[in-house]
Design an enzyme around this catalytic site. Structure first.
Site, short mmCIF file in Angstrom:
data_model
loop_
_atom_site.label_atom_id
_atom_site.label_comp_id
_atom_site.label_asym_id
_atom_site.label_seq_id
_atom_site.Cartn_x
_atom_site.Cartn_y
_atom_site.Cartn_z
N THR A 73 -68.92 -8.64 6.81
CA THR A 73 -68.02 -9.08 5.95
C THR A 73 -66.62 -9.10 6.75
O THR A 73 -65.84 -9.83 6.44
CB THR A 73 -68.16 -7.55 5.10
OG1 THR A 73 -69.26 -7.67 4.34
CG2 THR A 73 -66.77 -7.50 4.17
N SER A 200 -74.24 -10.24 12.36
CA SER A 200 -74.38 -9.02 11.96
C SER A 200 -75.57 -8.35 12.55
O SER A 200 -76.93 -8.88 12.51
CB SER A 200 -74.73 -8.95 10.43
OG SER A 200 -74.86 -7.66 10.11
N THR A 238 -60.09 0.70 19.02
CA THR A 238 -60.97 0.84 19.90
C THR A 238 -62.49 0.64 19.45
O THR A 238 -62.89 0.68 18.36
CB THR A 238 -61.25 2.57 20.10
OG1 THR A 238 -60.03 3.01 20.20
CG2 THR A 238 -62.02 2.98 20.89
N CYS A 326 -76.35 -7.56 -3.44
CA CYS A 326 -74.74 -7.17 -3.37
C CYS A 326 -74.23 -7.43 -4.60
O CYS A 326 -73.03 -7.34 -5.01
CB CYS A 326 -73.92 -7.90 -2.13
SG CYS A 326 -74.96 -7.79 -0.76
N1 PMP Z 1 -73.19 -12.75 4.58
C1 PMP Z 1 -74.55 -12.77 4.25
C2 PMP Z 1 -75.02 -14.08 3.96
C3 PMP Z 1 -75.01 -11.89 3.77
O1 PMP Z 1 -76.18 -11.76 3.23
C4 PMP Z 1 -74.26 -10.60 3.81
C5 PMP Z 1 -75.19 -9.15 3.47
N2 PMP Z 1 -76.00 -8.78 4.24
C6 PMP Z 1 -73.17 -10.51 4.41
C7 PMP Z 1 -72.67 -11.76 4.58
C8 PMP Z 1 -72.32 -9.23 4.48
O2 PMP Z 1 -72.81 -8.33 5.34
P1 PMP Z 1 -72.37 -6.84 5.57
O3 PMP Z 1 -72.34 -6.16 4.02
O4 PMP Z 1 -73.42 -6.10 6.37
O5 PMP Z 1 -71.22 -6.66 6.22
#
Ligand code: PMP
Length: 403
Positions: A73, A200, A238, A326
């Site tokens: 994110t 990620s 940090t 989400c």
């Molecule tokens: N980009 C994509 C394509 C996702 O599927 C997701 C959710 N896993 C995210 C961004 C955001 O990831 P996170 O909530 O781990 O920051």
């Protein structure tokens, strides 16, 4: 009861080898990389630098092109807002696809409020973005194109190489969100023509709380967190040293084992896909039939509500995702978002008979027995939901009456 985790697209378990690599940095090696004059600080600097090499290796980037963040994110926010703000003098227009994650789509909102314009490129019924649509959307004042590498909800892999080539030709920055795909299918930032790539760690058996943005040499972004000068000035604060060490180890493991995982997941995914296709009526797969993440099986069933399917599956010890994990918890959005995610709407599922989808995402530890368990319970769950659905019963009546 069964304990089957088929929701690896939302997160993956930490690989024990990753935990082992992280442990010293959670215990005796606690230095801050900014305190590089003393031994503890130097150990931390070396650990972060080593992780940078591993993460860069995963996507064919250079170590100095890796900016560690708190996750995908943050990386998406830095990419979108950072690129738009740094190029604001050249132009104020961005191009994205409609199937992007909310961390891309919602990062555009404050930019729109400040006068940036956004063209949203459509996806087809399989969730694929047509590179020619991207070409047509680019204007002389376009500063950034953002199209994801793979979609978490429907598994479709986008033609990023072609889109990247088009963006490069037009001298527009290209960002690709590789959160769902990195560590699972190959991605080379150079071949994809990507100036910015989001990664990620917890999506490829690394820890939560750590991600990275690949910022190719020569690309300038406006920092989004003000403070010190960590991460080449892009990300003050940090560093999360244990998390970064874990991401580095996870990246190395993924680089080495990705092919083997993909073969295993490909075979299990096929077994699950063929099994549900032959045992559940009125089932519609979502996403591209072949250009998709390995071990990712997503579909919707007419008149069977996605969230209810999920709930009944969980009663049988099966954990999966429904619609977009989400999007089912949004504040201040209209009710339709709760039933049909923006991705399902984008691919044109009929909202009268589709009330949410199911996403099974298998992991490297998934087994054939787990797949068989899912196949043994799913048809019964669907039948039960139909029996409880007035719309399905109406539909049945109509069929019996020949209507
Ligand atoms: N980009 C994509 C394509 C996702 O599927 C997701 C959710 N896993 C995210 C961004 C955001 O990831 P996170 O909530 O781990 O920051």
């Amino acid at each position: 009861m069964a304990n089957i985790f088929f929701d690896h697209i939302s997160t993956t378990p930490l690989d024990p080898r990753v935990l082992e690599a992280m442990m010293p940095y959670l215990t005796e090696r606690y230095g801050n990389p900014s305190s590089h004059i003393h031994d503890q600080g130097q150990q931390a600097v070396r650990a972060v630098d080593a992780a940078r090499v591993e993460v860069a290796g995963l996507v064919g980037a250079k170590p100095q092109e890796i900016v560690f963040t708190s996750g995908a994110t943050e990386a998406n926010n830095l990419a979108i807002k950072g690129a738009a703000e740094s190029r604001g003098k050249k132009g104020r227009h961005l191009v994205v696809s409609e199937v992007e994650h909310f961390s891309v789509l919602n990062a555009l909102l404050p930019l729109r409020n400040r006068g940036f314009e956004v063209t949203t490129v459509k996806a087809d019924g399989d969730g694929k973005v047509d590179p020619d649509d991207v070409r047509r959307a680019i204007r002389p004042d376009t500063v950034l194109v953002s199209v994801m590498h793979a979609n978490a909800e429907i598994g479709t892999v986008e033609p990023v190489e072609e889109i990247g080539r088009i963006a490069n030709e037009r001298e527009v920055l290209f960002h690709t969100d590789a959160t769902a795909s990195a560590g699972h299918i190959p991605l080379n930032a150079g071949t994809a023509g990507a100036d910015l790539v989001t990664l990620s760690a917890h999506n490829f058996y690394g820890p939560k709380g750590t991600g990275a943005l690949v910022v190719r040499e020569g690309v300038r972004l406006e920092s989004q967190i003000d403070g010190g000068f960590q991460e080449m000035g892009y990300r003050a604060g940090t560093e999360n040293v244990p998390g970064i060490v874990g991401m580095g180890r996870a990246a190395r493991i993924a680089s080495e084992e990705m092919g083997e995982w993909a073969r295993h997941l490909g075979a299990l995914g096929k077994r699950l896909r063929e099994g549900v296709a032959s045992s559940v009526e009125h089932l519609h797969f979502t996403g591209h039939p072949t250009d998709r993440l390995p071990g990712h099986v997503s579909f919707w069933v007419e008149y069977a509500e996605g969230e209810s399917l999920l709930l009944f599956l969980s009663v049988h010890g099966v954990m999966a995702a429904s619609g977009s994990a989400c999007s089912s918890n949004l504040k201040g959005r209209d009710e339709e978002d709760l039933v049909a995610s923006h991705v399902l709407r984008a691919i044109g599922v009929p909202s009268d008979i589709c009330t949410g989808s199911i996403t099974f995402s298998l992991g490297k530890g998934s087994t054939g027995q787990e797949v068989d368990h899912v196949l043994s319970v799913l048809p019964g769950i669907v039948r039960r939901l139909w029996e409880m659905s007035p719309t399905y019963l109406d539909y049945q009546k109509k069929i019996q009456q020949g209507g």
